[in-house]
Design a protein around this motif. Structure first.
Motif, PDB file in Angstrom:
ATOM      1  N   GLN A 259       0.824  -1.200   0.000  1.00 55.65           N
ATOM      2  CA  GLN A 259       0.000   0.000   0.000  1.00 55.65           C
ATOM      3  C   GLN A 259       0.870   1.266   0.000  1.00 55.65           C
ATOM      4  O   GLN A 259       0.564   2.254   0.667  1.00 55.65           O
ATOM      5  N   PRO A 261       2.200   4.651  -1.436  1.00 50.34           N
ATOM      6  CA  PRO A 261       1.691   5.680  -2.356  1.00 50.34           C
ATOM      7  C   PRO A 261       2.495   5.699  -3.657  1.00 50.34           C
ATOM      8  O   PRO A 261       3.726   5.574  -3.631  1.00 50.34           O
ATOM      9  N   SER A 282       0.946  15.421  -4.759  1.00 52.15           N
ATOM     10  CA  SER A 282      -0.378  15.412  -4.125  1.00 52.15           C
ATOM     11  C   SER A 282      -1.439  14.708  -4.962  1.00 52.15           C
ATOM     12  O   SER A 282      -2.394  14.151  -4.421  1.00 52.15           O
ATOM     13  N   THR A 283      -1.292  14.720  -6.294  1.00 52.12           N
ATOM     14  CA  THR A 283      -2.303  14.093  -7.137  1.00 52.12           C
ATOM     15  C   THR A 283      -2.072  12.588  -7.305  1.00 52.12           C
ATOM     16  O   THR A 283      -2.976  11.867  -7.734  1.00 52.12           O
ATOM     17  N   LYS A 285      -0.453  10.601  -4.704  1.00 55.27           N
ATOM     18  CA  LYS A 285      -0.229   9.913  -3.428  1.00 55.27           C
ATOM     19  C   LYS A 285      -1.389   9.003  -3.014  1.00 55.27           C
ATOM     20  O   LYS A 285      -1.207   8.074  -2.219  1.00 55.27           O
ATOM     21  N   ASP A 286      -2.585   9.268  -3.561  1.00 53.57           N
ATOM     22  CA  ASP A 286      -3.744   8.459  -3.162  1.00 53.57           C
ATOM     23  C   ASP A 286      -3.817   7.115  -3.887  1.00 53.57           C
ATOM     24  O   ASP A 286      -4.606   6.244  -3.501  1.00 53.57           O
ATOM     25  N   TYR A 287      -3.029   6.925  -4.931  1.00 53.79           N
ATOM     26  CA  TYR A 287      -2.952   5.626  -5.602  1.00 53.79           C
ATOM     27  C   TYR A 287      -1.961   4.759  -4.820  1.00 53.79           C
ATOM     28  O   TYR A 287      -0.807   5.141  -4.618  1.00 53.79           O
ATOM     29  N   LYS A 288      -2.395   3.572  -4.389  1.00 56.41           N
ATOM     30  CA  LYS A 288      -1.570   2.708  -3.550  1.00 56.41           C
ATOM     31  C   LYS A 288      -1.036   1.518  -4.361  1.00 56.41           C
ATOM     32  O   LYS A 288      -1.764   0.912  -5.151  1.00 56.41           O
ATOM     33  N   TYR A 310      -2.952   1.993 -13.232  1.00 50.58           N
ATOM     34  CA  TYR A 310      -3.383   3.246 -12.608  1.00 50.58           C
ATOM     35  C   TYR A 310      -3.711   4.278 -13.686  1.00 50.58           C
ATOM     36  O   TYR A 310      -3.125   4.255 -14.780  1.00 50.58           O
ATOM     37  N   SER A 326      -1.856  12.428 -13.693  1.00 53.68           N
ATOM     38  CA  SER A 326      -3.044  11.595 -13.586  1.00 53.68           C
ATOM     39  C   SER A 326      -3.971  11.962 -14.739  1.00 53.68           C
ATOM     40  O   SER A 326      -4.009  13.106 -15.185  1.00 53.68           O
TER      41      SER A 326
END
Length: 327
Positions: A259, A261, A282-283, A285-288, A310, A326
């Motif tokens: 998990q 980032p 920041s854009t 970091k939410d993809y694990k 992703y 992204s």
């Protein structure tokens, strides 16, 4: 001067200010200052350009490529001024528009890296024995500063990851200091990983007292076969660690992601390759990411695999600059 003309002029100045010829570069600096004085209304933009130019001059040290190679990598099919202008303008716009979220603006970290007591280059691992007998191995593109006195032992992890086998000294417990936590050794072997916004402890033998530097100042003792992370919010729950897999991954230059980032994975990959990865932390970091990634394998192959998993887009600017966004 309109915005389009200013952009073109700035791109040309970047080329001139980063030539490998010292005399030519000095002459360009003199001419640039004279040109700059004519446009006081654009000084903020020009100062941003100078910051970018200074970073470009560090490429030969941080990435093992000359400024001429950087310029050559920006050419697509023909070595013409038009292509250089177009592509340098793109890179400049990326740096100015993205601002503090790309690595070009990390001047404080860059300076700390250059002034570190021990550091490694891209793709390099290095082991040292400190004056107290502790053995430290630095992963690729990592750096530490030592703060050893008669009263204390502290290693400041500037960037990257370290594996340490601590020499016992009951009067001076050794502390690994990161931006997010202090890891006080109560035992011997452990690994500390430093990411952009967090640090992670993997405990291999005995135990470590972890103290968060966040406002809540949590303290937890992490034992053999456990791991913990620290960020601006404090400490994560303690979780289990596979010691054998962790040590194997370290020895084989593998990233053992659980998990992790995506932004931190890209940061790690950048330490093993001479391509410069630009992305908004920041854009992404939410993809694990979970799995085992060989940090030394072909970077293009790794990025192609990430694209299939992703919603990201890869844009290559020549051979040495890769821009990741992204979708």
């Amino acid at each position: 001067m309109n915005a389009k003309q200013l952009q073109k002029e700035m791109a040309l100045w970047i080329v001139r200010l980063n030539t490998d010829d010292l005399h030519e570069r000095q002459q360009a600096q003199i001419e640039f200052e004279a040109w700059r004085s004519k446009y006081p209304e654009h000084h903020d933009q020009l100062d941003q350009m100078l910051n970018f130019s200074e970073t470009m001059q560090q490429f030969s040290t941080t990435h093992g490529i000359s400024s001429q190679n950087v310029r050559n990598s920006m050419k697509v099919s023909q070595q013409s001024k038009k292509h250089i202008l177009q592509l340098f303008s793109k890179v400049l716009l990326f740096c100015v528009s993205i601002g503090g979220v790309v690595y070009f603006t990390a001047h404080s970290t860059m300076m700390s890296y250059y002034t570190a007591d021990y550091k490694t280059e891209i793709g390099q691992m290095h082991s040292i024995t400190l004056e107290d007998g502790s053995k430290v191995t630095l992963a690729a593109k990592s750096a530490i500063k030592l703060d050893f006195t008669a009263e204390k032992r502290q290693i400041n992890l500037v960037q990257g990851d370290i594996y340490i086998d601590v020499a016992k000294d009951p009067q001076r417990p050794l502390i690994i200091h990161t931006a997010q936590a202090d890891f006080k050794a109560l035992g011997t072997r452990f690994i500390v990983y430093q990411y952009a916004n967090s640090s992670v402890l993997n405990m291999l033998h005995s135990k470590v007292e972890t103290r968060s530097l966040a406002q809540n100042s949590q303290v937890k003792v992490v034992k053999q076969g456990e791991k913990i992370s620290a960020d601006v919010l404090g400490l994560s729950p303690i979780s289990e660690l596979d010691i054998a897999s962790t040590e194997f991954a370290w020895d084989k230059h593998q990233i053992l992601a659980d998990q992790l980032p995506l932004a931190d994975l890209l940061t790690n990959l950048g330490r093993y390759h001479h391509q410069y990865l630009i992305f908004n932390h920041s854009t992404l970091k939410d993809y694990k990411v979970s799995g085992v990634i060989n940090a030394q394998q072909d970077l293009d192959q790794t990025l192609r695999l990430l694209v299939t998993q992703y919603p990201i887009k890869i844009t290559k600017l020549g051979d040495h600059v890769i821009y990741i966004t992204s979708k």
